[in-house]
Design an enzyme around this catalytic site. Structure first.
Site, PDB file in Angstrom:
ATOM      1  N   PRO A 113      -7.337  19.148  16.127  1.00 46.17           N
ATOM      2  CA  PRO A 113      -7.241  20.566  15.854  1.00 46.17           C
ATOM      3  C   PRO A 113      -6.448  20.853  14.607  1.00 46.17           C
ATOM      4  O   PRO A 113      -5.377  20.298  14.401  1.00 46.17           O
ATOM      5  CB  PRO A 113      -6.531  21.131  17.067  1.00 46.17           C
ATOM      6  N   GLU A 114      -7.012  21.696  13.779  1.00 51.24           N
ATOM      7  CA  GLU A 114      -6.279  22.278  12.661  1.00 51.24           C
ATOM      8  C   GLU A 114      -5.977  23.722  13.062  1.00 51.24           C
ATOM      9  O   GLU A 114      -6.182  24.102  14.205  1.00 51.24           O
ATOM     10  CB  GLU A 114      -7.120  22.207  11.377  1.00 51.24           C
TER      11      GLU A 114
END
Length: 285
Positions: free
Chosen positions: A2-3
Site C-alpha cells: 500500500p502507498e
DNA sequence: CGGTTACCCTGGATGC
DNA sequence: TGCATCCAGGGTAACC
C-alpha cells in the site's frame, strides 16, 4: 504494497466501523510484527478500550483510543491489509480486533510479514516518532516546500519522491504515474528541475493521488484489496505502471520498463518519448 | 553526510 | 506434475 491511496482507502473503510466501538479484545497472533511493545502489554492495554478515531499519516494507519489508552500504529508495508468481512476467512491473520455490540471481528493480515505494529502513549508521541522519519504528507505539502526539498539533493527525482523523509506517501507505482503526468524522466537530478517543472510535478502528485483514492487504490495479483475485499480500480486507468510495451496514453509510443540507480530491484516504467532528460542536465551513464 | 546496496519475509507466477 | 527461479506496492541498517 500500500502507498498513500491504498492506506487512505483502508482508513476510510475502518473509519466507517471502528470509531465509537468497544474493543472486547485485541488478539496478537504474530508478535514478531510488534515494535517497542510486547503482545501481553498491548493486549492488556487494549482490552475494553473504545476507538476514538482512525487516521492516516503517510503510509501509517493510526487507530486512536479514548482516554489514556494511547494509539496503535500499523504500517502495512508491502502486503499488509485489513478485512472487515469474512470471504472465507482471510489467510495470514496477524491481529484480530474483536469488537462488541454487536460482536464482530476485524482482521489485519500480512502475507510477507514485513509490516510493523507499534503502540504510542498519545498523539504527540506518535507525531514525534512520525516526524523523525517522515516529511510532510504528499497530499498536503505545498509547492514551495517541495521545491526547497528537491533543491537539496542531486539524486534522481524518482528515488527522491519515494523518500518518505522528503514527503510521505508516495511509493513505486505513484512515483512512476506522477512523473509521467508531469513529463519528467525518473533519473532527472532532483535539483535540476526548473520552477515550472516543480509546479507541474506538484500538481501531478495531487492529481494522481486524488484520482487513485477515488478509484480505491491499485490491486493486482492476490495483493491489496479494500477492507471489503474489493479490488481497487486505479491500475485499469493508469498510464505507465505495469504497462511495458503498451502505448503511452499521450504519444502512443511503447512504455519502457527499466531499473534505475538508487532503487534496488524495483521496476521503473516510463515513456521514453514524453519523459526525456534535457541534454543540459543529463548525467553520464 | 549524501547516496547506494543488502536484507528482511513469503506467496504467486513463470519457466523448464 | 514438480522443482527452480524470479518477482513484488516498503523500509532500514550498514556501507562507501
Amino acid at each position: 504494497m500500500p502507498e498513500l491511496p491504498e492506506v487512505e482507502t483502508m482508513v476510510r473503510g475502518l473509519r466507517g466501523v471502528l470509531p465509537g466501538r468497544r474493543l472486547r479484545r485485541l488478539e496478537v497472533r504474530d508478535p514478531s510484527l510488534l515494535q517497542g511493545c510486547t503482545a501481553t502489554s498491548l493486549m492488556r492495554r487494549m482490552r475494553g478500550g473504545t476507538v476514538a478515531d482512525v487516521g492516516r499519516r503517510g503510509k501509517w494507519v493510526v487507530i486512536e483510543l479514548e482516554g489514556d489508552v494511547g494509539l496503535i500504529v500499523i504500517q502495512p508495508r508491502m502486503t499488509g491489509g485489513f478485512w472487515l468481512i469474512e470471504p472465507d476467512r482471510p489467510e495470514h491473520i496477524r491481529l484480530s480486533f474483536h469488537l462488541e455490540k454487536p460482536d464482530a471481528t476485524i482482521w489485519y493480515c500480512d502475507a510477507r510479514r514485513l509490516g510493523k505494529v507499534s503502540w504510542y502513549q498519545d498523539a504527540a508521541v506518535a507525531e514525534t516518532a512520525f516526524g523523525r522519519s517522515h516529511g510532510p504528507d504528499a497530499l498536503r505539502i505545498d509547492r514551495d516546500d517541495l521545491a526547497g526539498r528537491l533543491a537539496r539533493t542531486s539524486r534522481g527525482i524518482k528515488p527522491t519522491l519515494m523518500d518518505q523523509k522528503v514527503l510521505a506517501g508516495i511509493g513505486n507505482i505513484y512515483a512512476d504515474e506522477t512523473l509521467h503526468r508531469a513529463g519528467l524522466h525518473p533519473e532527472r537530478p532532483s535539483s535540476s528541475l526548473s520552477a515550472d517543472e516543480i509546479t507541474r510535478l506538484h500538481r501531478a502528485i495531487g492529481e494522481v493521488l486524488a484520482r487513485a483514492i477515488e478509484l480505491e487504490g491499485s490491486s493486482f495479483d492476490a495483493g491489496y484489496r479494500t477492507v471489503l475485499g474489493l479490488e481497487g480500480g486505479f491500475l485499469a486507468q493508469n498510464s505507465v505502471y505495469g504497462r511495458e510495451h503498451q502505448p503511452c496514453p499521450s504519444c502512443a509510443r511503447p512504455i519502457r520498463k527499466t531499473r534505475i540507480a538508487g532503487l534496488i530491484g524495483r521496476p521503473t516504467y516510463y515513456c521514453p518519448t514524453c519523459q526525456v532528460i534535457p541534454p543540459s542536465t543529463s548525467r553520464s551513464r
